[in-house]
Scaffold this active site. Structure first.
Site, PDB file in Angstrom:
ATOM      1  N   ARG A   1       0.847  -1.194   0.000  1.00  0.00           N
ATOM      2  CA  ARG A   1       0.000   0.000   0.000  1.00  0.00           C
ATOM      3  C   ARG A   1       0.878   1.237   0.000  1.00  0.00           C
ATOM      4  O   ARG A   1       1.768   1.373   0.822  1.00  0.00           O
ATOM      5  CB  ARG A   1      -0.872   0.043   1.265  1.00  0.00           C
ATOM      6  CG  ARG A   1      -1.890  -1.024   1.334  1.00  0.00           C
ATOM      7  CD  ARG A   1      -2.984  -0.704   2.318  1.00  0.00           C
ATOM      8  NE  ARG A   1      -2.546  -0.151   3.592  1.00  0.00           N
ATOM      9  CZ  ARG A   1      -3.381   0.209   4.546  1.00  0.00           C
ATOM     10  NH1 ARG A   1      -4.696   0.084   4.350  1.00  0.00           N
ATOM     11  NH2 ARG A   1      -2.950   0.692   5.681  1.00  0.00           N
TER      12      ARG A   1
ATOM     13  N   THR B   1      -1.277   7.439  -0.394  1.00  0.00           N
ATOM     14  CA  THR B   1      -2.603   7.288  -1.025  1.00  0.00           C
ATOM     15  C   THR B   1      -3.342   6.038  -0.531  1.00  0.00           C
ATOM     16  O   THR B   1      -4.542   5.903  -0.734  1.00  0.00           O
ATOM     17  CB  THR B   1      -2.453   7.147  -2.547  1.00  0.00           C
ATOM     18  OG1 THR B   1      -1.753   5.918  -2.809  1.00  0.00           O
ATOM     19  CG2 THR B   1      -1.691   8.313  -3.144  1.00  0.00           C
TER      20      THR B   1
ATOM     21  N   ASP C   1       0.497  -3.907  12.084  1.00  0.00           N
ATOM     22  CA  ASP C   1       0.982  -4.202  10.731  1.00  0.00           C
ATOM     23  C   ASP C   1       1.357  -5.682  10.643  1.00  0.00           C
ATOM     24  O   ASP C   1       2.333  -6.140  11.238  1.00  0.00           O
ATOM     25  CB  ASP C   1       2.198  -3.325  10.420  1.00  0.00           C
ATOM     26  CG  ASP C   1       2.597  -3.442   8.957  1.00  0.00           C
ATOM     27  OD1 ASP C   1       2.603  -2.416   8.263  1.00  0.00           O
ATOM     28  OD2 ASP C   1       2.891  -4.575   8.501  1.00  0.00           O
TER      29      ASP C   1
ATOM     30  N   ASP D   1       4.936  -6.580   9.315  1.00  0.00           N
ATOM     31  CA  ASP D   1       5.997  -6.284  10.298  1.00  0.00           C
ATOM     32  C   ASP D   1       5.973  -7.281  11.444  1.00  0.00           C
ATOM     33  O   ASP D   1       7.032  -7.680  11.947  1.00  0.00           O
ATOM     34  CB  ASP D   1       5.822  -4.862  10.848  1.00  0.00           C
ATOM     35  CG  ASP D   1       6.278  -3.805   9.854  1.00  0.00           C
ATOM     36  OD1 ASP D   1       7.059  -4.142   8.945  1.00  0.00           O
ATOM     37  OD2 ASP D   1       5.835  -2.648   9.982  1.00  0.00           O
TER      38      ASP D   1
HETATM   39  C1  PRP Z   1      -1.032  -5.140   4.202  1.00  0.00           C
HETATM   40  C2  PRP Z   1      -1.812  -6.431   4.237  1.00  0.00           C
HETATM   41  C3  PRP Z   1      -2.609  -6.354   2.973  1.00  0.00           C
HETATM   42  C4  PRP Z   1      -2.902  -4.877   2.850  1.00  0.00           C
HETATM   43  C5  PRP Z   1      -4.311  -4.628   3.289  1.00  0.00           C
HETATM   44  O1  PRP Z   1       0.059  -5.218   3.384  1.00  0.00           O
HETATM   45  O2  PRP Z   1      -1.012  -7.570   4.332  1.00  0.00           O
HETATM   46  O3  PRP Z   1      -1.924  -6.822   1.837  1.00  0.00           O
HETATM   47  O4  PRP Z   1      -1.995  -4.203   3.734  1.00  0.00           O
HETATM   48  O5  PRP Z   1      -4.638  -3.304   3.098  1.00  0.00           O
HETATM   49  P1  PRP Z   1      -5.743  -2.833   2.066  1.00  0.00           P
HETATM   50  O6  PRP Z   1      -6.929  -3.726   2.247  1.00  0.00           O
HETATM   51  O7  PRP Z   1      -6.013  -1.415   2.485  1.00  0.00           O
HETATM   52  O8  PRP Z   1      -5.166  -2.900   0.685  1.00  0.00           O
HETATM   53  P2  PRP Z   1       1.094  -4.008   3.235  1.00  0.00           P
HETATM   54  O9  PRP Z   1       0.667  -3.086   2.152  1.00  0.00           O
HETATM   55  O10 PRP Z   1       1.319  -3.392   4.581  1.00  0.00           O
HETATM   56  O11 PRP Z   1       2.393  -4.719   2.704  1.00  0.00           O
HETATM   57  P3  PRP Z   1       3.343  -5.800   3.414  1.00  0.00           P
HETATM   58  O12 PRP Z   1       2.563  -7.095   3.516  1.00  0.00           O
HETATM   59  O13 PRP Z   1       4.470  -5.897   2.458  1.00  0.00           O
HETATM   60  O14 PRP Z   1       3.736  -5.285   4.755  1.00  0.00           O
HETATM   61  N1  URA Z   2      -2.309  -3.678   6.801  1.00  0.00           N
HETATM   62  C1  URA Z   2      -1.972  -4.195   7.995  1.00  0.00           C
HETATM   63  O1  URA Z   2      -0.988  -4.943   8.117  1.00  0.00           O
HETATM   64  N2  URA Z   2      -2.704  -3.866   9.059  1.00  0.00           N
HETATM   65  C2  URA Z   2      -3.783  -3.061   8.976  1.00  0.00           C
HETATM   66  O2  URA Z   2      -4.453  -2.815   9.997  1.00  0.00           O
HETATM   67  C3  URA Z   2      -4.116  -2.533   7.716  1.00  0.00           C
HETATM   68  C4  URA Z   2      -3.362  -2.866   6.638  1.00  0.00           C
END
Ligand code: PRP
Ligand code: URA
Length: 209
Positions: free
Chosen positions: A104, A108, A200, A203
């Site tokens: 994400r 945005t 997160d 993380d």
């Molecule tokens: C997180 C999660 C989803 C997304 C959900 O990933 O694992 O993929 O956010 O958010 P959304 O429904 O608003 O799209 P992130 O973008 O943090 O990436 P990561 O898994 O690499 O940490």
């Molecule tokens: N992605 C995450 O990992 N946690 C949230 O709460 C939203 C998006």
């Protein structure tokens, strides 16, 4: 809502309570995400087709049921979805695994694609997308759109925690999919994080913060 399944099994709920806690460390978090994925997989596959065949037990012939129908593919959304793959494969060991990399944009909150590698015959498979979090729904919706463009017609999405906003977006963009969640939380905060959520997921699985 049609095609949305909340898996409120007590074992899933108990494990979810553990991963929500701030004090749960990376090792336990990872292990429990995997266990929840396995339990969700069990429930989300109860409609798989079977066929009857006859085998011999040491005592007599027996009519038994075995899996039939299309083969499966598991598609984690990177990164956090990776934490659910082993749990899924412990129940469906011969499934193929594809990867879709999305993150994400921090400003945005729109999903940005950075990687995609899918099984060659993905269009002939039932696909289960896995990602612990469904927040705005942007990432999951983009992943489903991507798979549909590759010709996939049968798609399930498994998320551990979902926000109402994400469910609404995903199901209005793709009313034909089946969505399985372990918890439907209250809302998103101003940073589009799920409240109360678990923070997160990426993380916490990989220990990056
Ligand atoms: C997180 C999660 C989803 C997304 C959900 O990933 O694992 O993929 O956010 O958010 P959304 O429904 O608003 O799209 P992130 O973008 O943090 O990436 P990561 O898994 O690499 O940490
Ligand atoms: N992605 C995450 O990992 N946690 C949230 O709460 C939203 C998006």
């Amino acid at each position: 809502m049609k095609n949305v399944h909340v898996l409120d099994h007590p074992l899933i709920q108990h494990k979810l309570a553990i991963i929500r806690k701030t004090t749960t460390g990376v090792k336990e978090f990872r292990e429990i995400v995997s266990e929840i994925a396995m339990l969700m997989c069990y429930d989300a596959t109860r409609d798989l087709q079977t066929r009857t065949k006859t085998i011999e037990t040491p005592v007599a012939k027996a009519k038994v049921k075995v899996l039939a129908g299309k083969k499966l593919a598991i598609v984690p959304i990177l990164r956090a979805g990776l934490g659910m793959v082993d749990g899924m494969l412990s129940l469906i060991p011969s499934a193929k695994v594809g990867h879709i990399g999305l993150y994400r944009d921090p400003v945005t909150h729109e999903p940005i694609e950075y990687y995609c590698k899918l099984p060659e015959d993905i269009e002939n498979r039932d696909v289960i997308i896995v990602d612990p979090m469904l927040a705005t729904g942007g990432s999951a919706s983009a992943a489903v759109t991507f798979l549909k463009k590759r010709g996939v017609t049968s798609i399930k999405v498994l998320n551990i925690i979902a926000a109402p906003e994400g469910v609404e977006k995903l199901m209005s963009d793709h009313p034909d999919i089946q969505l399985y969640v372990a918890a439907l939380d209250e809302k998103l905060n101003e940073n589009k994080y799920i409240v109360p959520g678990l923070g997160d997921a990426g993380d916490r699985i990989f220990g990056t913060k």
